[in-house]
Write an enzyme that holds these catalytic residues in place. Structure first.
Site, PDB file in Angstrom:
ATOM      1  N   HIS A  24       0.864  -1.188   0.000  1.00 32.14           N
ATOM      2  CA  HIS A  24       0.000   0.000   0.000  1.00 32.14           C
ATOM      3  C   HIS A  24       0.898   1.235   0.000  1.00 32.14           C
ATOM      4  CE1 HIS A  24      -3.750   2.255   1.590  1.00 32.14           C
ATOM      5  NE2 HIS A  24      -2.821   3.164   1.321  1.00 32.14           N
ATOM      6  N   HIS A  36     -10.341   1.197   2.301  1.00 32.12           N
ATOM      7  CA  HIS A  36     -10.080   2.233   3.305  1.00 32.12           C
ATOM      8  C   HIS A  36     -11.226   2.112   4.309  1.00 32.12           C
ATOM      9  CE1 HIS A  36      -8.557   6.293   4.624  1.00 32.12           C
ATOM     10  NE2 HIS A  36      -9.713   6.208   5.265  1.00 32.12           N
TER      11      HIS A  36
END
Length: 377
Positions: free
Chosen positions: A19, A150
């Site tokens: 990420h 998220h």
């Protein structure tokens, strides 16, 4: 009781960052070489302006990333650096099953990213409810694309420190129950509630989590240390109470299922965006010293087995979860006291006094206690 001997040099399989934000333009050209010096692969987030919502856009972005890398020169022959960007699509309310099919057919797209609208940087095009994406999730499960989430509730009435917990309580269980074959990554997990969702899932569950160095190192007290707000530690999800930070450290150190792995969420913003009148942009730039920062966490918490635990977290778990080959090559880190500069200058910018031309790295003006000596392969 005999103390464990201090380790001063470690060599591990070259890690991957599952990420990372590389941005675009001058910022891309600034931060990408620093990432490539540490990692063999990286999953690149798609929240550009405009967002990366289609397979052709992801492919074009990948080409810009590769073009930002300086070549390696070995024995007079120039070869591309051994760094592979793995791409993601940004999910919106208009994402179609056809978009997912095109992404699955693209060799370098491995995931799609779910942003709740308004939750973080460049998330205005995100989704307001996951319910409208049920056909998309079904298509992703069928194509075996990973869903990166998220995991925050973006309702402004929910306390900023409770937004991850609210998402984990309300939306995440519905999602994983409805699509049991869909691999889901709870990105930058920051609470004991998120940790519990991963560790307590039923056998055969396909939920994992990335954990950032800054959430492992700092609690929310660091945001206000010295009696002032420290905008360069402001991120989304925001740093949490010490009890949550401790739960993250316990999770990565005690992980035996391979469901926690390295995802730096390194998110550079120029200093002007962190200090502007509109408020600090969310994001911590840890990318200059990513591996050093993680090594500090594992060394401090891990006892004699910390190198093995660090290796699994950084170099093994992520590739296994994504179903990708183990990493090639190695990286060597050496222990010491290494100063972090006050700023990283943006390529082609106006110099260190120009707030629009510098990025403030994590630990600016302080020390890190490991550094990458060499990366091979």
């Amino acid at each position: 009781m005999q103390l464990a001997q201090q380790v001063n040099r470690i060599t591990i399989p070259r890690p991957d960052d599952w990420h990372i934000h590389l941005r675009d333009g001058a910022l891309l050209r600034t931060v990408t070489p620093l990432a490539a010096a540490q990692f063999g692969r990286a999953i690149v987030m798609p929240n550009l302006t405009p967002p990366v919502t289609t397979a052709p856009a992801a492919t074009a972005y990948r080409e810009r990333i590769l073009a930002s890398l300086p070549p390696l020169v070995t024995g007079g022959a120039t070869t591309p650096p051994p760094f592979s960007p793995l791409m993601t699509l940004y999910l919106t309310s208009t994402t179609s099953v056809e978009d997912i099919a095109a992404a699955a057919a693209a060799p370098h797209i491995v995931a799609c990213k779910l942003y709740p609208a308004g939750a973080t940087t460049n998330s205005a095009s995100g989704v307001r409810s996951i319910d409208g994406l049920w056909p998309v999730f079904e298509a992703m499960a069928a194509a075996d694309l990973v869903l990166c989430v998220h995991g925050e509730c973006a309702d402004p009435d929910v306390d900023v420190f409770e937004r991850e917990s609210a998402f984990v309580r309300d939306d995440l269980p519905r999602l994983v129950a409805a699509f049991p074959t869909l691999r889901v990554v709870l990105e930058h997990v920051s609470t004991r509630d998120g940790v519990a969702a991963v560790t307590n899932q039923a056998p055969g569950g396909r939920l994992a989590a990335t954990v950032t160095a800054h959430h492992l190192l700092y609690s929310r007290a660091a945001l206000f240390r010295g009696g002032r707000l420290r905008p360069h530690l402001f991120c989304a999800p925001v740093l949490k109470a010490e009890s949550h930070r401790a739960s993250l450290v316990e999770a990565v150190m005690g992980d035996t299922s391979g469901r926690f792995f390295l995802g730096s969420d390194s998110a550079p913003h120029v200093r002007a965006s962190k200090l502007g009148e509109g408020g600090a942009a969310a994001g911590v730039y840890s990318g200059r010293d990513t591996l050093a920062l993680y090594a500090e966490v594992f060394e401090a918490a891990g006892g004699e087995e910390w190198v093995a635990k660090f290796t699994r977290f950084a170099s093994v778990n992520g590739a296994a979860f994504y179903g990708l080959p183990p990493p090639d090559g190695t990286v060597t880190l050496v222990r010491g006291d290494y100063p972090v500069p006050l700023v990283v200058e943006v390529v082609g910018g106006g110099g260190v006094t120009d707030d629009a031309s510098v990025v403030v790295p994590l630990r600016a003006g302080e020390m890190v206690h490991w550094r990458v000596e060499a990366a091979e392969g």
